[in-house]
Design a protein around this motif. Structure first.
Motif, PDB file in Angstrom:
ATOM      1  N   HIS A 171       0.814  -1.217   0.000  1.00  0.00           N
ATOM      2  CA  HIS A 171       0.000   0.000   0.000  1.00  0.00           C
ATOM      3  C   HIS A 171       0.847   1.267   0.000  1.00  0.00           C
ATOM      4  O   HIS A 171       0.391   2.331   0.431  1.00  0.00           O
ATOM      5  CB  HIS A 171      -1.006  -0.032   1.146  1.00  0.00           C
ATOM      6  CG  HIS A 171      -1.975  -1.157   0.992  1.00  0.00           C
ATOM      7  ND1 HIS A 171      -3.009  -1.127   0.073  1.00  0.00           N
ATOM      8  CD2 HIS A 171      -2.007  -2.386   1.558  1.00  0.00           C
ATOM      9  CE1 HIS A 171      -3.656  -2.290   0.110  1.00  0.00           C
ATOM     10  NE2 HIS A 171      -3.065  -3.058   1.002  1.00  0.00           N
ATOM     11  N   CYS A 181      -7.414   1.441  -5.104  1.00  0.00           N
ATOM     12  CA  CYS A 181      -7.064   0.311  -4.232  1.00  0.00           C
ATOM     13  C   CYS A 181      -8.140   0.192  -3.152  1.00  0.00           C
ATOM     14  O   CYS A 181      -8.679   1.209  -2.703  1.00  0.00           O
ATOM     15  CB  CYS A 181      -5.697   0.583  -3.600  1.00  0.00           C
ATOM     16  SG  CYS A 181      -5.132  -0.730  -2.503  1.00  0.00           S
ATOM     17  N   CYS A 183      -7.821  -0.027  -0.201  1.00  0.00           N
ATOM     18  CA  CYS A 183      -7.425   0.720   1.004  1.00  0.00           C
ATOM     19  C   CYS A 183      -7.876   2.177   0.927  1.00  0.00           C
ATOM     20  O   CYS A 183      -7.804   2.904   1.918  1.00  0.00           O
ATOM     21  CB  CYS A 183      -5.915   0.651   1.207  1.00  0.00           C
ATOM     22  SG  CYS A 183      -4.970   1.814   0.213  1.00  0.00           S
ATOM     23  N   CYS A 188      -1.530   2.084  -5.502  1.00  0.00           N
ATOM     24  CA  CYS A 188      -0.688   1.342  -4.557  1.00  0.00           C
ATOM     25  C   CYS A 188       0.081   0.264  -5.312  1.00  0.00           C
ATOM     26  O   CYS A 188      -0.388  -0.252  -6.338  1.00  0.00           O
ATOM     27  CB  CYS A 188      -1.553   0.661  -3.491  1.00  0.00           C
ATOM     28  SG  CYS A 188      -2.350   1.813  -2.365  1.00  0.00           S
TER      29      CYS A 188
HETATM   30 ZN   LIG Z   1      -3.706   0.410  -1.124  1.00  0.00          ZN
END
Ligand SMILES: [Zn+2]
Length: 339
Positions: A171, A181, A183, A188
């Motif tokens: 990440h 992503c 996240c 990432c």
């Molecule tokens: Zn990520």
């Protein structure tokens, strides 16, 4: 503090819970393999996890000609955020698990001590314990599979960090305008260079009109791309080279950040072997040719490919041994409490 479960026998059981399989290894105290079992299906819903993992352990013990009465401890590696002290899986996105007290539940069901750790950190502990990389005190283990993560060992000890996030290089943002992503960020490393990204790069190129022997393969996997690259497919070779340049930069980042001696690379994508390694070595040469500083730190042999599929299960064995050590260090009078 949860109830301390005392060991019954002397066998160690390592369980590598993957995104699409469960691999179990049974060893004696001196690390001789006594049994194995691999099931190539997902572990499934959190409420079924204890039963599914328990059955896989039973199958591996049957292969060893043993049962739970012969087990000293079980170690489990899980792809996600783990609280190794409480034995809780905080978050495992690929498994759909959230705040699952897997360690205490398994210990209760099996009647033996259970240790829990993130799968990549566990693998790094296992590499250190077995001296797979030689007498190296400072190394990183990078797993390239469905995601990308690293386990960092410094001065011979796993670096976990106060939030357990040390080594989560998957990440780190590489392309700020890159793919979204899970996240929340964009571009990432793992959205650009993990297994699904390898397949997506090839699929995107074909969708834009590039010709390839990969046309018609559905679903397309990273392994298909590396196989086609070995067979001379120009598009697959380009994808393998592009991904290798990103991974070479990630290796450079780890070496520059931690001054590790070796970066071991494994995981499902790395199992492509030389088809994965050769472009990576070429990409590292590009960095060395461009920079005397890079050449100084990226010493020959800095990358060690681990293409065997059992790095994770051996890591889980190391976690089992750690769990056993914690039980041994707990005074008998203090094992009251309720998980
Ligand atoms: Zn990520």
């Amino acid at each position: 503090m949860s109830t301390v479960v005392r060991p019954r026998g002397e066998l160690l059981v390592g369980v590598d819970v993957g995104g699409s399989k469960i691999a179990v290894l049974v060893t004696d105290p001196t690390a001789n393999v006594r049994g194995r079992y691999t099931q190539s299906t997902q572990v499934g819903a959190p409420e079924r996890a204890v039963a599914v993992i328990g059955r896989a352990i039973d199958a591996a013990l049957a292969d060893a000609g043993a049962d739970l009465g012969a087990v000293a401890a079980v170690g489990v590696g899980v792809p996600g955020r783990v609280d190794p002290i409480e034995g809780t899986v905080t978050q495992a996105v690929n498994l759909g698990w959230h705040d699952l007290p897997l360690g205490p539940r398994l210990a209760k069901a099996l009647g033996v001590p259970v240790g829990l750790e993130n799968d990549v950190r566990a693998a790094a502990i296992g590499l250190r314990e077995r001296r797979v990389l030689g007498d190296v005190e400072d190394f990183a283990y990078v797993s390239v599979g469905t995601g990308i993560a690293a386990g960092i060992v410094l001065d011979g000890r796993l670096r976990r960090g106060p939030r357990g996030m040390a080594g989560e290089i998957g990440h780190v943002v590489i392309e700020p305008d890159g793919p979204a992503c899970p996240c929340g960020l964009r571009g990432c490393l793992e959205t650009l260079a993990a297994g699904p990204a390898v397949a997506r790069r090839a699929a995107d190129a074909m969708a834009s009109g590039a010709r390839s022997s990969l046309a018609g393969i559905d679903p397309l996997a990273a392994a298909d791309v590396y196989e086609a690259a070995v067979a001379g497919d120009a598009l697959a070779i380009r994808v393998a080279d592009d991904v290798a340049r990103l991974l070479a930069r990630a290796i450079h980042l780890l070496v520059m950040t931690y001054d590790v001696e070796v970066v071991a690379v494994g995981g499902g994508v790395a199992r492509a072997g030389d088809a994965f390694l050769d472009p990576l070595l070429r990409a590292l040469d590009e960095l060395r040719d461009a920079s005397p500083l890079a050449a100084e730190v990226l010493v020959p042999g800095v990358v060690h490919l681990l293409s065997a599929p059992d790095t994770g299960a051996w890591g889980a064995i190391a976690v089992a041994r750690l769990a056993l050590g914690q039980v041994a260090a707990t005074p008998v009078g203090r094992e009251v409490g309720d998980g």
